[in-house]
Design a protein around this motif. Structure first.
Motif, PDB file in Angstrom:
ATOM      1  N   ILE A   1      -1.492  -6.616  -7.127  1.00  0.00           N
ATOM      2  CA  ILE A   1      -0.979  -5.351  -6.618  1.00  0.00           C
ATOM      3  C   ILE A   1      -1.241  -4.310  -7.691  1.00  0.00           C
ATOM      4  O   ILE A   1      -0.749  -4.433  -8.819  1.00  0.00           O
ATOM      5  N   GLN A   2      -2.018  -3.293  -7.358  1.00  0.00           N
ATOM      6  CA  GLN A   2      -2.440  -2.302  -8.342  1.00  0.00           C
ATOM      7  C   GLN A   2      -1.711  -0.986  -8.087  1.00  0.00           C
ATOM      8  O   GLN A   2      -1.822  -0.403  -7.005  1.00  0.00           O
TER       9      GLN A   2
ATOM     10  N   SER B   1       0.304 -10.553  -6.697  1.00  0.00           N
ATOM     11  CA  SER B   1       0.566 -10.438  -5.269  1.00  0.00           C
ATOM     12  C   SER B   1       1.679 -11.399  -4.868  1.00  0.00           C
ATOM     13  O   SER B   1       2.026 -12.319  -5.606  1.00  0.00           O
TER      14      SER B   1
ATOM     15  N   THR C   1       0.861  -1.178   0.000  1.00  0.00           N
ATOM     16  CA  THR C   1       0.000   0.000   0.000  1.00  0.00           C
ATOM     17  C   THR C   1       0.899   1.230   0.000  1.00  0.00           C
ATOM     18  O   THR C   1       1.879   1.283   0.745  1.00  0.00           O
TER      19      THR C   1
ATOM     20  N   GLN D   1      -2.183  -0.154  -4.116  1.00  0.00           N
ATOM     21  CA  GLN D   1      -2.995  -0.922  -3.181  1.00  0.00           C
ATOM     22  C   GLN D   1      -3.014  -2.374  -3.651  1.00  0.00           C
ATOM     23  O   GLN D   1      -2.646  -2.686  -4.786  1.00  0.00           O
ATOM     24  N   THR D   2      -3.464  -3.278  -2.758  1.00  0.00           N
ATOM     25  CA  THR D   2      -3.492  -4.697  -3.077  1.00  0.00           C
ATOM     26  C   THR D   2      -4.923  -5.216  -3.018  1.00  0.00           C
ATOM     27  O   THR D   2      -5.623  -5.018  -2.025  1.00  0.00           O
ATOM     28  N   ASP D   3      -5.338  -5.824  -4.111  1.00  0.00           N
ATOM     29  CA  ASP D   3      -6.624  -6.515  -4.165  1.00  0.00           C
ATOM     30  C   ASP D   3      -6.360  -7.966  -3.771  1.00  0.00           C
ATOM     31  O   ASP D   3      -5.926  -8.775  -4.589  1.00  0.00           O
ATOM     32  N   LYS D   4      -6.607  -8.296  -2.521  1.00  0.00           N
ATOM     33  CA  LYS D   4      -6.265  -9.625  -2.025  1.00  0.00           C
ATOM     34  C   LYS D   4      -7.163 -10.700  -2.619  1.00  0.00           C
ATOM     35  O   LYS D   4      -6.732 -11.841  -2.787  1.00  0.00           O
TER      36      LYS D   4
ATOM     37  N   GLU E   1       0.680   5.715  -0.680  1.00  0.00           N
ATOM     38  CA  GLU E   1      -0.126   6.899  -0.973  1.00  0.00           C
ATOM     39  C   GLU E   1       0.791   8.066  -1.316  1.00  0.00           C
ATOM     40  O   GLU E   1       1.701   8.400  -0.562  1.00  0.00           O
TER      41      GLU E   1
ATOM     42  N   ASN F   1       0.407   5.877  -6.504  1.00  0.00           N
ATOM     43  CA  ASN F   1      -0.365   5.262  -5.427  1.00  0.00           C
ATOM     44  C   ASN F   1      -0.451   3.764  -5.702  1.00  0.00           C
ATOM     45  O   ASN F   1      -0.440   3.327  -6.859  1.00  0.00           O
TER      46      ASN F   1
END
Length: 509
Positions: free
Chosen positions: A196-197, A235, A170, A188-191, A172, A186
């Motif tokens: 990993i975006q 991921s 993550t 974030q991770t879509d688990k 920011e 930026n």
């Protein structure tokens, strides 16, 4: 302790001067450990004041096993400082996940950083197999650099805080530069999707995201535009066999501020602003090809399969108002064009670019229907353009007023043959528009670049002369364009000549 479960007054302390901490045989070992180690009843705790892990300096931390009688866990909480590469090497060796290790094989890092990491390692094997290792960490970037040389991607001056766990990251508002342009990043991770975006916003050229095999398009783009880029990574716990085990890049731009001087077939599209979409799938496996899709509004759709092994050639398809399947190799262009000006078609090959474009050595197949073939400002109606080229080029343009064909070597057109069968052409209008306005091109053409000519024209006009028939046939000899036959027939007179040479302006015109 197991023999004496009621024993609850056990307390031993050690001062550690040169200790070694190893928590799994294949994980990084902490050496030169200084601190305190305490065994109290069924628990163990340690304070680290300094240590060395790989190339990193441990500035502080704790090592604990809270309960050695129950479900025992080793808890590490360490603060380190050192190079960004050293920190990524440590994470690569630590239990973060296989795909971080794959990622490290293709990435390069520069700069200094700081890392805080907490690791929870189950010491009972059944629990370890079931739950795995838990990780919480944060990496502080301080003007660091990161690049993927094989993918032609590079970032510099990266500053900010990146948080991660055993699944992903993550971040920011990380600031930095991409190819010299300021960016904001930026992540974030879509688990659920194991992705990993990464999203970044910047001002840059659209061509910056194309792989090396498509960089031959670079001369046709000028200017910079706002580009939104989305990068998906697998991921950390992704299985290599899973379909999403690759690096995916999606770039979007409305091309505002970018001028597009497209090759002859696409000249019509450059007149208006277009929405540009680019998707690039890059597998981590070195033997797997890149997959690219790009769209310029609804008119132009490009697909490409680009092998990473030099012995293989790329496969590219371009659909004009239709979807076109990929060829086995080479460039395939099919579909329909609303408009094509024949002057652009002829001038594109023979004009010499001041800016040398990368070599294009793929076989080419073109099959395009043209609704309005134009010559200067005259609409000649429908036409069909076909091209086949690998080592040799065979091309034809067929219309009720014009039948043209070209044959020869793709890289040496001057040794080929150009045939033109014309009807009802006014050369006064043609010659008035021959100038190429773009400053990228020279105004002269070397005769060595002109193929042998066979031109037949019926009911054509030049100045005040109206020809019932005009025939021009030439042959090539080195840099000389030799006259084989010239015949002109009007209502009033007839002219005929054979043999001679054509040398205008020291072999240029």
């Amino acid at each position: 302790l197991q023999a004496h479960p009621q024993f609850d007054n056990f307390d031993i302390r050690f001062d550690v001067e040169q200790g070694i901490l190893a928590y799994q045989p294949d994980w990084p070992v902490a050496k030169q450990v200084k601190g305190e180690l305490r065994f109290h009843n069924a628990g163990m705790s340690g304070k680290v004041t300094s240590a060395k892990i790989m190339e990193l300096d441990v500035t502080s931390g704790t090592v604990d096993i809270p309960d050695m009688l129950g479900e025992s866990h080793l808890l590490l909480d360490l603060n380190t400082k050192g190079s960004l590469k050293g920190h990524l090497d440590y994470l690569q060796a630590a239990p973060i996940g296989k795909h971080l290790r794959d990622f490290m094989q293709i990435a390069q890092f520069k700069g200094n950083s700081a890392l805080t990491i907490k690791i929870d390692v189950p010491l009972d094997k059944p629990v370890f197999v079931k739950k795995g290792v838990s990780v919480l960490g944060q990496l502080t970037l301080n003007k660091d650099a990161f690049s993927l040389p094989e993918y032609n991607q590079s970032f510099s001056d990266l500053s900010g805080l990146v948080k991660f766990d055993q699944v992903g990251v993550t971040a920011e508002n990380i600031t930095g530069r991409y190819r010299g342009q300021a960016i904001q990043l930026n992540a974030q991770t879509d688990k659920a999707r194991k992705k990993i975006q990464i999203a970044l916003t910047q001002q840059n050229t659209v061509i910056a995201y194309l792989p090396e095999a498509l960089q031959f398009l670079e001369p046709y783009f000028t200017g910079q535009t706002g580009v939104k880029v989305y990068i998906n990574l697998p991921s950390f716990n992704t299985n290599e066999s899973q379909q999403n085990a690759n690096l995916a890049i999606h770039a979007v731009s409305d091309l505002q501020g970018v001028a597009i001087d497209l090759p002859f077939l696409f000249f019509f599209f450059a007149k208006t602003s277009q929405l540009f979409n680019l998707d690039l799938q890059i597998p981590f496996a070195a033997n797997k090809a890149w997959q690219l899709q790009a769209n310029l509004n609804q008119w132009l759709a490009v697909q490409a399969l680009i092998p990473r092994q030099s012995a293989q050639r790329a496969a590219i398809s371009v659909g004009l108002n239709e979807t076109v399947a990929l060829p086995n190799e080479g460039l395939l262009i099919k579909g329909q064009l609303a408009e094509l000006n024949i002057l652009n078609l002829l001038g594109f090959k023979f004009a010499q670019e001041k800016k040398q474009s990368p070599t294009f050595d793929l076989p080419v197949w073109i099959d395009v229907a043209i609704q309005h073939l134009q010559l200067v400002n005259q609409d000649l109606g429908q036409a069909q353009l076909t091209v086949s080229s690998d080592k040799t080029l065979q091309a034809s343009l067929i219309n009720h007023s014009i039948k043209a064909s070209v044959s020869g070597a793709w890289q040496a057109m001057g040794a080929g043959l150009l045939k033109l069968d014309l009807q009802g052409i006014n050369f006064n209008k043609l010659l008035a528009q021959v100038k190429i306005p773009n400053d990228k091109f020279d105004r002269s053409v070397d005769l060595a670049q002109i193929p042998a000519l066979q031109i037949y024209c019926r009911d054509c006009q030049y100045t005040d002369l109206k020809f019932k028939q005009l025939i021009l046939e030439t042959t090539k000899q080195a840099k000389q364009l030799n006259l084989k036959r010239l015949m002109a027939l009007t209502d009033s007179w007839q002219f005929s000549s054979q043999q001679g040479s054509w040398q205008v302006g020291k072999q240029t015109f």
